[in-house]
Design an enzyme around this catalytic site. Sequence first.
Site, PDB file in Angstrom:
ATOM      1  N   ARG A  94     -63.064 -26.279  50.427  1.00  0.00           N
ATOM      2  CA  ARG A  94     -63.995 -25.559  49.554  1.00  0.00           C
ATOM      3  C   ARG A  94     -63.549 -24.158  49.127  1.00  0.00           C
ATOM      4  O   ARG A  94     -64.297 -23.472  48.442  1.00  0.00           O
ATOM      5  CB  ARG A  94     -65.404 -25.478  50.167  1.00  0.00           C
ATOM      6  CG  ARG A  94     -66.019 -26.841  50.404  1.00  0.00           C
ATOM      7  CD  ARG A  94     -67.493 -26.796  50.605  1.00  0.00           C
ATOM      8  NE  ARG A  94     -67.914 -26.063  51.785  1.00  0.00           N
ATOM      9  CZ  ARG A  94     -69.166 -26.031  52.210  1.00  0.00           C
ATOM     10  NH1 ARG A  94     -70.114 -26.670  51.555  1.00  0.00           N
ATOM     11  NH2 ARG A  94     -69.482 -25.362  53.292  1.00  0.00           N
ATOM     12  N   ASP A  95     -62.346 -23.750  49.493  1.00  0.00           N
ATOM     13  CA  ASP A  95     -61.874 -22.441  49.015  1.00  0.00           C
ATOM     14  C   ASP A  95     -60.357 -22.448  48.853  1.00  0.00           C
ATOM     15  O   ASP A  95     -59.672 -21.502  49.244  1.00  0.00           O
ATOM     16  CB  ASP A  95     -62.317 -21.323  49.949  1.00  0.00           C
ATOM     17  CG  ASP A  95     -62.213 -19.935  49.308  1.00  0.00           C
ATOM     18  OD1 ASP A  95     -62.213 -19.862  48.053  1.00  0.00           O
ATOM     19  OD2 ASP A  95     -62.142 -18.941  50.047  1.00  0.00           O
TER      20      ASP A  95
END
Length: 167
Positions: A94-95
Amino acid sequence: KKITKMNSKNETVKEIINEIEVLKKLDHPNIVKIFEFFIENDGYYLITEFCEGGELFDAIKQNGSFSEPVAANIMYQIFNAIFYCHYTNHIIHRDLKPENILINSKDERNGFYDIKIIDFGAAKIYEKNKDEKKIIGSPYYIAPEVLMKSYNEKCDIWSCGVILYIL
């Protein structure tokens, strides 16, 4: 990695523990290994393997764009690690961004890099066929589905596409 208690307002203890728990589950040549974790008065410490080459982001700033073979080799390693996260461990990063990819080494003969993905603070163990709702990630790399609060592990693939474009 040191997270000072003053800076821990942005990273809650829950996020720090999440990162540790996720990293403990992962054993892949393109994901940084965690060896130890401890808390001192001035902060939280994650002891990981050392990557001498710095961030991929800095290499991009220094070199500009990479040749197609070098970019393909970097992306192969990223996709390999993300496949391992998604399909073996059901973990979404997610990043993903060049700042969260370290250069472990560089082969001077062909210019290829050995990379390691880091910073699993935003990572999450996901359930198959269940959409995630939390908006999380870095603005330039975030998938549109994340902003619409209905996404799955494929949001990492969008981030990979942005990284490839930059490479």
